[in-house]
Design a protein around this motif. Structure first.
Motif, PDB file in Angstrom:
ATOM      1  N   VAL A  58      25.381 -12.420  14.783  1.00  0.00           N
ATOM      2  CA  VAL A  58      25.839 -11.445  13.798  1.00  0.00           C
ATOM      3  C   VAL A  58      27.340 -11.622  13.595  1.00  0.00           C
ATOM      4  O   VAL A  58      28.084 -11.747  14.559  1.00  0.00           O
ATOM      5  CB  VAL A  58      25.572 -10.017  14.284  1.00  0.00           C
ATOM      6  CG1 VAL A  58      25.830  -9.036  13.156  1.00  0.00           C
ATOM      7  CG2 VAL A  58      24.155  -9.883  14.772  1.00  0.00           C
ATOM      8  N   GLU A  59      27.744 -11.637  12.348  1.00  0.00           N
ATOM      9  CA  GLU A  59      29.177 -11.784  12.109  1.00  0.00           C
ATOM     10  C   GLU A  59      29.866 -10.424  12.113  1.00  0.00           C
ATOM     11  O   GLU A  59      29.230  -9.378  11.963  1.00  0.00           O
ATOM     12  CB  GLU A  59      29.415 -12.484  10.774  1.00  0.00           C
ATOM     13  CG  GLU A  59      28.822 -11.734   9.600  1.00  0.00           C
ATOM     14  CD  GLU A  59      29.363 -12.209   8.262  1.00  0.00           C
ATOM     15  OE1 GLU A  59      28.836 -11.771   7.234  1.00  0.00           O
ATOM     16  OE2 GLU A  59      30.323 -13.013   8.254  1.00  0.00           O
ATOM     17  N   LEU A  60      31.152 -10.474  12.343  1.00  0.00           N
ATOM     18  CA  LEU A  60      31.973  -9.274  12.256  1.00  0.00           C
ATOM     19  C   LEU A  60      33.103  -9.655  11.320  1.00  0.00           C
ATOM     20  O   LEU A  60      33.895 -10.538  11.625  1.00  0.00           O
ATOM     21  CB  LEU A  60      32.491  -8.924  13.655  1.00  0.00           C
ATOM     22  CG  LEU A  60      33.170  -7.582  13.853  1.00  0.00           C
ATOM     23  CD1 LEU A  60      32.211  -6.449  13.573  1.00  0.00           C
ATOM     24  CD2 LEU A  60      33.710  -7.472  15.258  1.00  0.00           C
ATOM     25  N   THR A  61      33.140  -9.034  10.131  1.00  0.00           N
ATOM     26  CA  THR A  61      34.223  -9.373   9.201  1.00  0.00           C
ATOM     27  C   THR A  61      35.505  -8.695   9.684  1.00  0.00           C
ATOM     28  O   THR A  61      35.511  -8.080  10.744  1.00  0.00           O
ATOM     29  CB  THR A  61      33.861  -8.927   7.769  1.00  0.00           C
ATOM     30  OG1 THR A  61      33.531  -7.549   7.796  1.00  0.00           O
ATOM     31  CG2 THR A  61      32.677  -9.717   7.245  1.00  0.00           C
ATOM     32  N   ALA A  62      36.569  -8.808   8.899  1.00  0.00           N
ATOM     33  CA  ALA A  62      37.848  -8.214   9.307  1.00  0.00           C
ATOM     34  C   ALA A  62      37.701  -6.707   9.453  1.00  0.00           C
ATOM     35  O   ALA A  62      36.783  -6.101   8.906  1.00  0.00           O
ATOM     36  CB  ALA A  62      38.908  -8.542   8.278  1.00  0.00           C
ATOM     37  N   VAL A  63      38.600  -6.097  10.206  1.00  0.00           N
ATOM     38  CA  VAL A  63      38.534  -4.654  10.438  1.00  0.00           C
ATOM     39  C   VAL A  63      38.667  -3.903   9.110  1.00  0.00           C
ATOM     40  O   VAL A  63      39.308  -4.378   8.172  1.00  0.00           O
ATOM     41  CB  VAL A  63      39.635  -4.212  11.445  1.00  0.00           C
ATOM     42  CG1 VAL A  63      41.011  -4.413  10.864  1.00  0.00           C
ATOM     43  CG2 VAL A  63      39.417  -2.775  11.892  1.00  0.00           C
ATOM     44  N   ALA A  64      37.981  -2.752   9.022  1.00  0.00           N
ATOM     45  CA  ALA A  64      37.967  -1.974   7.788  1.00  0.00           C
ATOM     46  C   ALA A  64      39.381  -1.672   7.317  1.00  0.00           C
ATOM     47  O   ALA A  64      40.226  -1.277   8.107  1.00  0.00           O
ATOM     48  CB  ALA A  64      37.205  -0.674   8.007  1.00  0.00           C
ATOM     49  N   ASP A  65      39.595  -1.896   6.005  1.00  0.00           N
ATOM     50  CA  ASP A  65      40.915  -1.668   5.450  1.00  0.00           C
ATOM     51  C   ASP A  65      40.757  -0.917   4.129  1.00  0.00           C
ATOM     52  O   ASP A  65      40.496  -1.524   3.094  1.00  0.00           O
ATOM     53  CB  ASP A  65      41.595  -3.029   5.230  1.00  0.00           C
ATOM     54  CG  ASP A  65      42.958  -2.878   4.573  1.00  0.00           C
ATOM     55  OD1 ASP A  65      43.429  -1.733   4.444  1.00  0.00           O
ATOM     56  OD2 ASP A  65      43.532  -3.900   4.179  1.00  0.00           O
ATOM     57  N   PRO A  66      40.916   0.416   4.153  1.00  0.00           N
ATOM     58  CA  PRO A  66      40.705   1.210   2.936  1.00  0.00           C
ATOM     59  C   PRO A  66      41.653   0.817   1.804  1.00  0.00           C
ATOM     60  O   PRO A  66      41.383   1.107   0.646  1.00  0.00           O
ATOM     61  CB  PRO A  66      40.983   2.644   3.395  1.00  0.00           C
ATOM     62  CG  PRO A  66      40.782   2.615   4.881  1.00  0.00           C
ATOM     63  CD  PRO A  66      41.188   1.250   5.332  1.00  0.00           C
ATOM     64  N   ASP A  68      42.428  -2.270   0.933  1.00  0.00           N
ATOM     65  CA  ASP A  68      42.029  -3.533   0.323  1.00  0.00           C
ATOM     66  C   ASP A  68      40.829  -3.327  -0.584  1.00  0.00           C
ATOM     67  O   ASP A  68      39.690  -3.444  -0.176  1.00  0.00           O
ATOM     68  CB  ASP A  68      41.695  -4.550   1.423  1.00  0.00           C
ATOM     69  CG  ASP A  68      41.137  -5.831   0.850  1.00  0.00           C
ATOM     70  OD1 ASP A  68      41.330  -6.083  -0.358  1.00  0.00           O
ATOM     71  OD2 ASP A  68      40.498  -6.578   1.608  1.00  0.00           O
ATOM     72  N   THR A  69      41.098  -3.040  -1.857  1.00  0.00           N
ATOM     73  CA  THR A  69      39.989  -2.757  -2.776  1.00  0.00           C
ATOM     74  C   THR A  69      39.422  -4.031  -3.382  1.00  0.00           C
ATOM     75  O   THR A  69      38.529  -3.969  -4.207  1.00  0.00           O
ATOM     76  CB  THR A  69      40.452  -1.822  -3.907  1.00  0.00           C
ATOM     77  OG1 THR A  69      41.679  -2.319  -4.418  1.00  0.00           O
ATOM     78  CG2 THR A  69      40.627  -0.410  -3.402  1.00  0.00           C
ATOM     79  N   PHE A  71      37.778  -6.219  -1.800  1.00  0.00           N
ATOM     80  CA  PHE A  71      36.544  -6.588  -1.098  1.00  0.00           C
ATOM     81  C   PHE A  71      35.348  -6.233  -1.975  1.00  0.00           C
ATOM     82  O   PHE A  71      35.261  -5.127  -2.507  1.00  0.00           O
ATOM     83  CB  PHE A  71      36.465  -5.851   0.237  1.00  0.00           C
ATOM     84  CG  PHE A  71      35.411  -6.410   1.155  1.00  0.00           C
ATOM     85  CD1 PHE A  71      35.706  -7.477   1.991  1.00  0.00           C
ATOM     86  CD2 PHE A  71      34.126  -5.888   1.161  1.00  0.00           C
ATOM     87  CE1 PHE A  71      34.740  -7.999   2.832  1.00  0.00           C
ATOM     88  CE2 PHE A  71      33.154  -6.412   1.995  1.00  0.00           C
ATOM     89  CZ  PHE A  71      33.472  -7.464   2.830  1.00  0.00           C
ATOM     90  N   PRO A  73      31.898  -5.006  -2.342  1.00  0.00           N
ATOM     91  CA  PRO A  73      30.932  -4.347  -1.463  1.00  0.00           C
ATOM     92  C   PRO A  73      29.503  -4.708  -1.822  1.00  0.00           C
ATOM     93  O   PRO A  73      29.187  -4.966  -2.985  1.00  0.00           O
ATOM     94  CB  PRO A  73      31.185  -2.860  -1.727  1.00  0.00           C
ATOM     95  CG  PRO A  73      31.717  -2.806  -3.104  1.00  0.00           C
ATOM     96  CD  PRO A  73      32.403  -4.108  -3.385  1.00  0.00           C
ATOM     97  N   VAL A  74      28.661  -4.724  -0.812  1.00  0.00           N
ATOM     98  CA  VAL A  74      27.232  -4.933  -1.063  1.00  0.00           C
ATOM     99  C   VAL A  74      26.462  -4.208   0.030  1.00  0.00           C
ATOM    100  O   VAL A  74      26.820  -4.295   1.207  1.00  0.00           O
ATOM    101  CB  VAL A  74      26.890  -6.445  -1.103  1.00  0.00           C
ATOM    102  CG1 VAL A  74      27.074  -7.109   0.228  1.00  0.00           C
ATOM    103  CG2 VAL A  74      25.487  -6.663  -1.620  1.00  0.00           C
ATOM    104  N   PRO A  75      25.439  -3.417  -0.341  1.00  0.00           N
ATOM    105  CA  PRO A  75      24.654  -2.736   0.693  1.00  0.00           C
ATOM    106  C   PRO A  75      23.750  -3.728   1.424  1.00  0.00           C
ATOM    107  O   PRO A  75      23.603  -4.864   0.988  1.00  0.00           O
ATOM    108  CB  PRO A  75      23.813  -1.728  -0.090  1.00  0.00           C
ATOM    109  CG  PRO A  75      24.147  -1.895  -1.524  1.00  0.00           C
ATOM    110  CD  PRO A  75      24.984  -3.107  -1.688  1.00  0.00           C
TER     111      PRO A  75
END
Lengths: 250, 223
Positions: A58-66, A68-69, A71, A73-75
Motif C-alpha cells: 500500500v502506498e502512502l502519498t505525501a502528508v495531507a496539505d489543505p 495544496d489544492t 491535488f 482528488p479521487v474517491p
C-alpha cells in the motif's frame, strides 16, 4: 427429520461416524463436515489474499496539505460511480445526484422483497427483477469505468508532484567503489540499479538513516517481511554496507 | 478430564443446547460444493464474514500503533508501514481487505438476488443485509481519511462536500461528520471514532441478526 428405520442421525454425530448403510439425502451436518469444506475454500482465498498483499504494497502519498489544492482528488473505487454520476448533473440541481437518485436506488434495493412478490424464484421466471439488476450493475460498472478513465486523463495532463522530490536529484555517491559492483550483482534486482527502489525501498540517502554497522546488521538478518537474510555474506557484506553508508543526502 | 470439565460447565451454564443450535443442523445438499460444483456461489456469504474477521483483527493490531491526531496520524501510519514487524502486511491486509469485503458482499448480494432467496419468509434478513451493505460502505468512507495523506484528505474533502450539498440537512451532516466548515483535527477524530466504535457496534448487531435469522429460517431451498 425423516425416520430411517431407527437409524436416524444422532445429533452431534458427524457423517464419518455414521453407519455406512444409512441412507442420505445429500445433506450433511454443519459441524464439522460442512464447516471443514468451507474452511478449505476460505484458506485458499486467504492464501491468495496474502500473496496479493505481499506483491501489492500500500502506498502512502505525501502528508495531507489543505493548502495544496492542485491535488486531483479521487474517491476509492467503490464510490466512483456515485462521484461520476454527479458530473452529469448541473450544479443547481446537484441534490438530484447526491440524494434523490441514490436514495431511490437504495430504497428499491431495500424493498426488493416487496416489489418482487410472486412465488417464482428462478431468475428467468422474474424478468423485471433480473433485468433491472443487470441493467443497474452494467450502469454502475460503466460509470466506474468512465470515472477511472477521466481520472487517468486528468492525471496525465497534470501529473502529481513526486512524494519525495529529494530522491530525484540525488546522485549515487562514489559509483566506482567495489561495493557498487557487489550491489549491482546482489541487491539491484530489488532495490533498483539506480538505488531508486523496486520491490525493496529506495536506498538513495540511506546513509542519513543508518551507519555502515547498522546496514551490515540489516544485510545479515534481513528485514521483514520481504528482505531475506544473508543475501551478501562476509567481506562483501562489509564492502556493500560501507558503500551504502556513503549514500548521504544534504 | 476434558469431558469432566465440559460437564461441569454444562451443568452450570447449559451450553449443550446452545451448541446444538449453533452447530448441529443439516446443511442442504444444494448448497454443498462437494455435491455440485456450481454450489460454490453459496460460499460468498461465508467468505464475506471471513474477510470481515480479518478486517477486525488487522484493525485491532493497527490500533496498537495508530494515533488519531493530525500531527501523528501520518507519522504513525508511516511507522507501521516502514518499521513495525509485519506492519506493511497488516496495513496491506486492512487496506486491500476493504475492497475484498465489498467485492465479496456484492457477489453474495447478487447470489441472493438472482436466486430469489429474499422472498417470503426471508424479507427481513434481506433488509438487514442491505443495512450491512450501508454500514460497510460507511467503513470504507471513514477509513479512507485515517492515514491523513494527500489522497485520503482530498478524497474525503470531496465526500464531505457532497454530503454538505444535501438539501436542508446538509449543513447538519457537515457539522456531524466534519465538525466545522473545514476538514481538520476534529474531522480526523470523528472519523476515527465512527470507524472504530460506532460502525463496528452497528455491524456486529446487524451480523448477529443476519445469522440468527439464517438459523431461524434456514437457507432457501433449491430453485
Amino acid at each position: 427429520m425423516a425416520d430411517h428405520s431407527g437409524k436416524e442421525r444422532i445429533p452431534g454425530v458427524p457423517r464419518y461416524r455414521r453407519p455406512k448403510d444409512m441412507p442420505t439425502s445429500g445433506t450433511e451436518p454443519f459441524f464439522p463436515n460442512f464447516l471443514l469444506k468451507e474452511w478449505i475454500v476460505g484458506s485458499v482465498i486467504l492464501v491468495a489474499f496474502i500473496l496479493w498483499i505481499i506483491f501489492n504494497p500500500v502506498e502512502l502519498t505525501a502528508v495531507a496539505d489543505p493548502a495544496d489544492t492542485s491535488f486531483i482528488p479521487v474517491p476509492d473505487w467503490y464510490f466512483l460511480f456515485l462521484y461520476q454520476l454527479l458530473k452529469y448533473i448541473p450544479g443547481e440541481i446537484i441534490w438530484l445526484g447526491t440524494v434523490v437518485i441514490p436514495g431511490i436506488a437504495f430504497t428499491l434495493l431495500l424493498l426488493a422483497p416487496w416489489l418482487d412478490r410472486r412465488k417464482a424464484r428462478h431468475p428467468m421466471k422474474r424478468p423485471i427483477a433480473t433485468w433491472g439488476m443487470v441493467i443497474a450493475m452494467v450502469f454502475m460498472g460503466w460509470l466506474t469505468y468512465e470515472a477511472r478513465m477521466q481520472h487517468e486523463e486528468a492525471l496525465a495532463k497534470n501529473p502529481p508532484k513526486p512524494a519525495a522530490p529529494q530522491v530525484k536529484d540525488t546522485a549515487i555517491v562514489d559509483p566506482n567503489d567495489p561495493g557498487a559492483k557487489i550491489f549491482a550483482q546482489n541487491c539491484a534486482a530489488c532495490h533498483g540499479a539506480e538505488l531508486k527502489g523496486q520491490v525493496g525501498p529506495s536506498l538513495l540517502g540511506v546513509g542519513n538513516k543508518y551507519t555502515a554497522e547498522q546496514i551490515q546488521g540489516i544485510i545479515k538478518s534481513g528485514k521483514p517481511p520481504i528482505m531475506p537474510a544473508n543475501v551478501v555474506q562476509g567481506d562483501d557484506a562489509v564492502k556493500v554496507a560501507q558503500w551504502l553508508a556513503k549514500q548521504k543526502q544534504k | 478430564m476434558l469431558k469432566k470439565t465440559y460437564d461441569w460447565i454444562d451443568e452450570r451454564l447449559g451450553v449443550t443446547p446452545i451448541w446444538r443450535d449453533l452447530a448441529d443442523h443439516e446443511v442442504p445438499a444444494h448448497v454443498n460444493p462437494a455435491n455440485k460444483m456450481s454450489a460454490f456461489i453459496y460460499c460468498f456469504g461465508g467468505l464475506t464474514f471471513l474477510i470481515i474477521m480479518t478486517q477486525i483483527i488487522s484493525g485491532m493490531f493497527l490500533a496498537m500503533y495508530y494515533v488519531p491526531d493530525i500531527i501523528n496520524a501520518y507519522k504513525s501510519v508511516k511507522y507501521i508501514t516502514d518499521e513495525v514487524l509485519l506492519g506493511s502486511i497488516v496495513r496491506g491486509m486492512h487496506f486491500w481487505g476493504a475492497s475484498l469485503v465489498i467485492i465479496m458482499m456484492i457477489l453474495h448480494m447478487l447470489r441472493v438476488f438472482f436466486t430469489g432467496a429474499y422472498k417470503a419468509p426471508r424479507e427481513l434478513n434481506w433488509v438487514v443485509g442491505v443495512l450491512i451493505f450501508g454500514v460497510v460502505m460507511g467503513f470504507g468512507f471513514t477509513g479512507y481519511l485515517l492515514p491523513w495523506d494527500q489522497k485520503a484528505y482530498w478524497a474525503t474533502a470531496v465526500g464531505a462536500k457532497i454530503a454538505a450539498s444535501v438539501p436542508w440537512i446538509g449543513p447538519y451532516i457537515q457539522t456531524l461528520l466534519v465538525g466545522g466548515p473545514d476538514l481538520g483535527a476534529v474531522t480526523l477524530t470523528r472519523f476515527f471514532a465512527i470507524h472504530v466504535f460506532f460502525l463496528p457496534a452497528a455491524l456486529l448487531v446487524l451480523l448477529g441478526l443476519h445469522f440468527f435469522m439464517i438459523r431461524k429460517q434456514s437457507i432457501a431451498g433449491p430453485m
